[in-house]
Design an enzyme around this catalytic site. Structure first.
Site, PDB file in Angstrom:
ATOM      1  N   ARG A  78      -6.468   9.779  -1.646  1.00  0.00           N
ATOM      2  CA  ARG A  78      -7.456  10.851  -1.601  1.00  0.00           C
ATOM      3  C   ARG A  78      -7.707  11.091  -0.147  1.00  0.00           C
ATOM      4  NH1 ARG A  78     -11.281  11.540  -6.221  1.00  0.00           N
ATOM      5  NH2 ARG A  78     -11.083   9.397  -6.260  1.00  0.00           N
ATOM      6  N   SER A 146      -8.970   0.018  -0.231  1.00  0.00           N
ATOM      7  CA  SER A 146      -9.460  -1.020  -1.101  1.00  0.00           C
ATOM      8  C   SER A 146      -8.704  -2.089  -1.527  1.00  0.00           C
ATOM      9  CB  SER A 146      -9.845  -0.246  -2.592  1.00  0.00           C
ATOM     10  OG  SER A 146     -10.127   1.062  -2.237  1.00  0.00           O
ATOM     11  N   ASP A 199     -13.691   0.350  -0.371  1.00  0.00           N
ATOM     12  CA  ASP A 199     -14.090   1.456  -1.377  1.00  0.00           C
ATOM     13  C   ASP A 199     -15.628   1.009  -1.646  1.00  0.00           C
ATOM     14  OD1 ASP A 199     -13.277  -0.510  -2.968  1.00  0.00           O
ATOM     15  OD2 ASP A 199     -12.307   0.926  -4.364  1.00  0.00           O
TER      16      ASP A 199
END
Ligand code: ADP
Ligand code: MG
Length: 461
Positions: A78, A146, A199
């Site tokens: 994203r 992450s 994350d």
């Protein structure tokens, strides 16, 4: 008939082996607390890496300006931009989701980062009204990455290993910010990474921005992990100066937790042995979205082989690893129609089993329930482990200390039965203290959180 009796026997055995009675969960929670201490005591002291994030201040709400964030860590990545207005909050935000072509997840570092930088450059080119960069300034980015990283500073860190289906050998040991920066240069994008965060750390930061009582964050998505705010003096392995705040966010990398108390089955053992990372991320393989559907598939395989569950032949599709995805499992598990027609259509579409009896469908729902409940209950035990470490698992005389855990990830968000089971298990384990513990969904908190940390660590401050 004998066929059903055998299938029932396999089901009951699964149920027994996946059992997580309260007493067992307490042992898991205690083991988590013990491993947290060990991981904080020394580098390599535990399977729990307890990574120092270099985030010693969480967002205050004063952050201002235009910031970008990039979230890489699963099937999608994203990109986002946010205009922060200080006390006026978030003035505007936009994001875009791009799926990562599977061949890039197991290719070369260069190719992956080129792909990401190109997508980011394309997104930056669409920056329009409502976003303002003061003249002469460079755009700044919070990079949510992450995977386990050994941070060298807030804005740099080397990749320890890949997880969750990524395997790009030449990136291991490299500074991921350096890799991204070089790729941005190659595509002619002028942007500086001012924060590199996991994350969980991003979610913690985003959660704290909305609620000052947030003390930990947990991700239940493709993988699983947790981060929390630790007292700096409780981190013996920290060699640097104690931060002014007296606090340090720790990225636990709890996906790699393991303990003799974990209820492991033969299905888990073979799943692990045949995975990209055998012997690693055992907790994650019991809990997270990447694996739950795959565990169910493995149980069905055994039923097909030993109990002719699908008839005389084994459906060839059933032999394809990862063909049964967790969202499909979830859809079957939530099927409330009297004839379980969702289960029927999933069997048809995914496994190419055209005719399934109601009896078969019911057994499949039971398998989903057993596998999901185990994962949900173990994640609740993990959270209790963190609360214990912080001394927040008991009520103190005359004190009403609220602890909020920010939760995010597709599994938590979309798998209602998983989420409900996790939340009720927390209550079961916490008793009266449960009143003071709140689980809060932090929707896309990690992206906002990374942008907030990029803002509070801007080169222009
Ligand atoms: P990531 O963890 O890859 O950053 P997300 O937090 O969006 O991304 O989580 C995606 C994961 O969530 C998927 O891999 C899947 O396992 C799980 N998931 C998504 N939708 C559902 C659903 N409807 N039911 C159950 N699990 C889901
Ligand atoms: Mg994510």
């Amino acid at each position: 008939s004998g066929r059903w009796a055998k299938a029932e026997a396999i089901l009951r055995e699964l149920e027994e082996k996946c059992g997580t009675p309260t007493a067992k969960l307490r042992q898991v929670a205690d083991a988590m607390t013990v491993e947290m201490h060990a991981g904080l005591a020394s580098e390599g002291g535990s399977k729990l890496k307890m990574l120092i994030s270099y985030v010693d201040n969480l967002p205050t709400g004063d952050e201002k300006g235009l910031f970008y964030a990039l979230d890489l860590g699963g099937t999608n990545f994203r990109v986002m931009r946010v205009q922060l207005g200080g006390k006026d909050g978030i003035l505007k935000q936009e994001f875009e989701e791009v799926s990562i072509p599977p061949h890039l997840m197991v290719g070369s570092s260069h190719e992956l980062f080129d792909f990401i930088a190109a997508a980011l450059a394309k997104f930056v080119a669409t920056e329009g009204e409502g976003f303002h960069l003061p003249p002469g300034r460079q755009r700044e980015l919070g990079f949510t990455f992450s995977f386990p990283v050994r941070q060298l500073s807030l804005a740099s860190g080397t990749l320890i290993k890949w997880t969750k289906g990524f395997l790009i050998e030449d990136a291991v040991g490299e500074d991921v910010v350096g890799e991204l920066t070089k790729a941005m240069e190659r595509v002619g994008l002028d942007m500086r990474v001012t924060a590199l965060v996991n994350d969980t750390v991003g979610t913690l930061a985003g959660g704290r921005y909305n609620n000052p009582d947030v003390i930990a964050a947990v991700i239940l998505g493709t993988g699983t992990n947790a981060a929390y705010v630790e007292r700096a003096h409780a981190i013996p392995k920290w060699q640097g100066l104690l931060p002014k705040s007296g606090e340090m966010v720790i990225n636990m990398e709890w996906g790699n937790f393991r303990s003799s108390h974990l209820p492991l089955t033969e299905y888990d053992q073979t799943l692990d042995a045949e995975s990209l990372n055998p012997g690693e991320q055992i907790f994650e393989k019991l809990i997270s979205g990447m694996y739950l559907g795959e565990i169910v598939r493995r149980v069905l395989c055994r039923m097909a082989e030993e109990a002719s569950f699908f008839g005389d032949t084994i459906p060839p599709k059933l032999k394809v690893p990862f063909i049964l995805r967790t969202p499909d499992m979830s859809a079957m598990h939530h099927d409330t129609s009297p004839d379980l027609k969702v289960v029927g259509s999933k069997l048809k579409d995914i496994l190419e089993v055209p005719n399934s009896s109601l009896k078969m469908r019911k057994i499949i729902v039971e398998i989903c329930n057993i596998v999901a409940a185990r994962g949900a209950r173990l994640s609740a035990a993990g959270i209790v482990g963190i609360l214990k470490k912080l001394g927040r698992d008991t009520v103190k005389e005359g004190e009403k200390q609220r602890s909020v855990i920010a939760l995010d990830g597709g599994l938590f968000e979309h798998y209602t039965k998983f989420r409900n089971c996790m939340e009720s298990t927390l209550k079961e384990l916490l008793g009266d203290v449960a009143e003071n513990i709140v689980v809060e969904h932090s929707n896309d908190g990690s992206g906002i959180g990374a942008a907030l940390l990029a803002a509070s660590h801007s080169q222009y401050l």
